[in-house]
Motif scaffolding. Structure first.
Motif, short mmCIF file in Angstrom:
data_model
loop_
_atom_site.label_atom_id
_atom_site.label_comp_id
_atom_site.label_asym_id
_atom_site.label_seq_id
_atom_site.Cartn_x
_atom_site.Cartn_y
_atom_site.Cartn_z
N UNK A 166 0.84 -1.20 0.00
CA UNK A 166 0.00 0.00 0.00
C UNK A 166 0.87 1.25 0.00
N UNK A 167 1.89 1.25 0.85
CA UNK A 167 2.75 2.43 0.99
C UNK A 167 3.51 2.71 -0.30
N UNK A 168 4.06 1.66 -0.93
CA UNK A 168 4.80 1.86 -2.17
C UNK A 168 3.88 2.26 -3.31
N UNK A 169 2.67 1.74 -3.31
CA UNK A 169 1.77 2.02 -4.41
C UNK A 169 1.27 3.46 -4.40
N UNK A 171 2.28 6.14 -2.15
CA UNK A 171 3.29 7.17 -1.91
C UNK A 171 2.68 8.47 -1.43
N UNK A 172 3.09 9.58 -2.05
CA UNK A 172 2.62 10.90 -1.60
C UNK A 172 1.17 11.16 -1.96
N UNK A 173 0.56 10.30 -2.77
CA UNK A 173 -0.84 10.51 -3.15
C UNK A 173 -1.77 10.47 -1.95
N UNK A 174 -1.40 9.73 -0.89
CA UNK A 174 -2.29 9.65 0.27
C UNK A 174 -2.40 10.98 1.01
N UNK A 175 -1.55 11.94 0.66
CA UNK A 175 -1.67 13.26 1.27
C UNK A 175 -3.04 13.87 0.98
N UNK A 176 -3.66 13.46 -0.12
CA UNK A 176 -5.01 13.95 -0.43
C UNK A 176 -6.01 13.49 0.61
N UNK A 177 -5.82 12.27 1.12
CA UNK A 177 -6.71 11.76 2.17
C UNK A 177 -6.41 12.47 3.49
N UNK A 178 -5.14 12.70 3.77
CA UNK A 178 -4.77 13.46 4.97
C UNK A 178 -5.42 14.84 4.93
N UNK A 265 2.08 14.76 -11.61
CA UNK A 265 1.93 13.32 -11.81
C UNK A 265 2.85 12.57 -10.87
N UNK A 266 2.37 11.41 -10.43
CA UNK A 266 3.07 10.59 -9.45
C UNK A 266 3.21 9.17 -9.99
N UNK A 267 4.09 8.36 -9.41
CA UNK A 267 4.18 6.96 -9.85
C UNK A 267 2.85 6.23 -9.74
N UNK A 268 2.70 5.18 -10.53
CA UNK A 268 1.52 4.28 -10.52
C UNK A 268 0.25 4.96 -10.99
N UNK A 269 0.35 6.05 -11.75
CA UNK A 269 -0.82 6.65 -12.37
C UNK A 269 -1.53 7.70 -11.54
N UNK A 270 -1.11 7.95 -10.31
CA UNK A 270 -1.77 8.94 -9.45
C UNK A 270 -1.46 10.36 -9.95
N UNK A 271 -2.35 11.29 -9.63
CA UNK A 271 -2.16 12.65 -10.13
C UNK A 271 -2.91 13.67 -9.29
N UNK A 272 -2.47 14.91 -9.43
CA UNK A 272 -3.14 16.05 -8.80
C UNK A 272 -3.44 17.07 -9.89
N UNK A 273 -4.69 17.41 -10.06
CA UNK A 273 -5.09 18.45 -10.99
C UNK A 273 -5.49 19.68 -10.18
N UNK A 274 -4.76 20.77 -10.39
CA UNK A 274 -5.03 21.98 -9.63
C UNK A 274 -4.11 22.14 -8.44
N UNK A 275 -2.81 22.10 -8.67
CA UNK A 275 -1.84 22.26 -7.58
C UNK A 275 -1.72 23.70 -7.13
N UNK A 276 -2.05 24.64 -8.02
CA UNK A 276 -1.94 26.06 -7.66
C UNK A 276 -3.30 26.72 -7.43
N UNK A 277 -4.31 26.28 -8.14
CA UNK A 277 -5.66 26.85 -8.00
C UNK A 277 -6.63 25.87 -8.63
#
Length: 438
Positions: A166-169, A171-178, A265-277
């Motif tokens: 889970x942690x490797x898959x 990564x930083x994408x879980x910050x969205x849940x935090x 974009x992050x490993x394993x296909x994860x992504x953030x749309x709207x990092x600035x606004x």
């Protein structure tokens, strides 16, 4: 697809800046996709607030398999295959419920299991003596799901034994849940308001691509924006807006706004749309809630939570998160041309009612199949499914803002309208599809 599906033939379907139309159209590929791609990766299964008490359960279909998620007598969350070890009957067919007893019982032949899945009892035991049943897979009880992780109340599973942790898959994408959970001064979210569930007649990838497509609102949702503008003639930009107006008007921003939103974009296909606004950045103030958040998390963390409102965070492939408003969308593929989309809303424990009102209103306004926004999208997805069957061109363009350097660079930041966020999904798809295939 006419030739056997090898790892090489699957990878050939994904080019650096294009994907083959078989990814959306091939029933053969979809069957393999369920077993390999969805089985090898971590999928969102539910939230602990759906099973708050001992013996509560939910059922969910993931990777083409029926799963039973329950809370045992000690309060632990368990995930089992929802299949009787005897004849394969699904033990529970309701979406959710209470077990009503401290064991699981098949309605067909009354085989019963402990809450950890172990076989407890079965009728006519003498008839099985000396048959080898107890030593067979049938005698081992309900199979536990290979991977189970509860992260800050969000329940994830991995069906196949092989695959990343889970942690490797994530990564930083879980910050969205935090970010979502920490919007509660007490650090607790609760699903409320039911679910908006919509079946659309297209491949799941169309919907997921669209979540990261910030170019389409200008044209696709033009009529919805005009309708909102016609109802809002207030000239004072500081005047409070009704929720519907507050949430629809930002869709009318020009291309320059969406391009400037930023993406990652992050490993394993994860992504953030709207990092600035994002279209959610301009929502109204929340009064004393800001002070409560600072008291709970500190001034710096509270400021970061309130100022960071991405358009969408995709925990690939099944979960799209909107921290503001507090909503998630879950993608459940059913067939090559049929997908179930679920929209769930969270109440922020200790937060103002306005936060929950925004979540409910946004879901109705944007995600409901009868909304003036989703109706536009779904129509186009279903036309894509039909349209790709026509014409001599077998490839779908993902060329916008392509740069060869992206092939070896993750994580990577980009502009808000880049198709890199979509290209990144397909590179992950190809990698996980072929993890176990020669």
């Amino acid at each position: 697809m006419s030739s056997p599906l090898s790892a090489a033939s699957i990878r050939d379907l994904v080019r650096a800046d294009q994907v083959h139309k078989d990814l959306y159209l091939s029933p053969e590929l979809f069957v393999l996709e369920q077993r390999e791609f969805f089985g090898n990766t971590w999928q969102y299964a539910g939230h602990v607030s759906q099973i708050p008490n001992a013996l509560d359960y939910i059922t969910v279909d993931i990777a083409g398999q029926s799963l039973l998620i329950l809370r045992d007598n000690e309060g632990a969350v368990r995930a089992l295959h929802n299949r009787c070890a005897h004849k394969g009957v699904r033990l529970y067919t309701a979406e959710s419920g209470q077990l009503g007893a401290r064991f699981l019982r098949c309605p067909y032949h009354a085989w019963s299991y402990r809450l950890d899945g172990a076989l407890a009892s079965y009728p006519l035991r003498a008839g099985y003596e000396g048959t080898g049943m107890c030593e067979s897979a049938n005698g081992q009880g309900l199979a536990p799901v290979s991977g189970l992780k509860v992260y800050r109340g969000f329940i994830f599973v991995r069906v196949n034994l092989e695959g990343p942790s889970f942690e490797d898959y994530f990564g930083e994408a879980v910050a969205a849940l935090d970010q979502m959970v920490d919007r509660s001064p007490s650090g607790e979210l609760v699903i409320e308001g039911g679910v908006l569930r919509n079946t659309i007649h297209c491949n799941w990838k169309f919907y997921l691509e669209n979540i990261n497509d910030t170019v389409h609102p200008v044209s696709t949702h033009e009529s919805a924006v005009r309708a909102a503008q016609s109802q809002w003639t207030e000239t004072d930009p500081n005047a409070p807006k009704p929720l519907a107006i507050e949430q629809i008007l930002p869709f009318g921003q020009p291309y320059a706004f969406f391009e400037g939103m930023g993406g990652r974009v992050l490993p394993h296909g994860h992504s953030i749309s709207g990092t600035r606004a994002s279209v959610h950045s301009g929502y109204g103030e929340l009064g004393d809630y800001v002070k409560a958040l600072a008291a709970a998390h500190g001034e710096e963390r509270a400021k970061a939570i309130l100022e960071h409102s991405p358009q969408n965070v995709v925990l690939y492939p099944s979960l799209a998160v909107k921290g503001s408003p507090q909503t998630i969308r879950v993608i459940r593929p059913v067939a090559v041309d049929r997908t179930v989309i679920e929209a769930w809303n969270f109440r922020t424990v200790g937060g103002p009612d306005l936060l929950f009102d925004r979540a409910l209103n946004y879901s109705r306004l944007v995600f409901s199949p009868m909304s003036i926004v989703a109706h536009d999208d779904v129509h186009l997805f279903e036309q894509q499914q039909q349209g790709l069957r026509s014409g001599p061109n077998d490839w779908v363009s993902l060329h916008r803002d392509f740069n060869a350097a992206e092939l070896d660079t993750l994580p990577m930041d980009t502009n808000g309208s880049s198709e890199l966020l979509i290209r990144n999904q397909y590179r992950a798809w190809a990698a996980h599809m072929t993890r176990r295939i020669a």
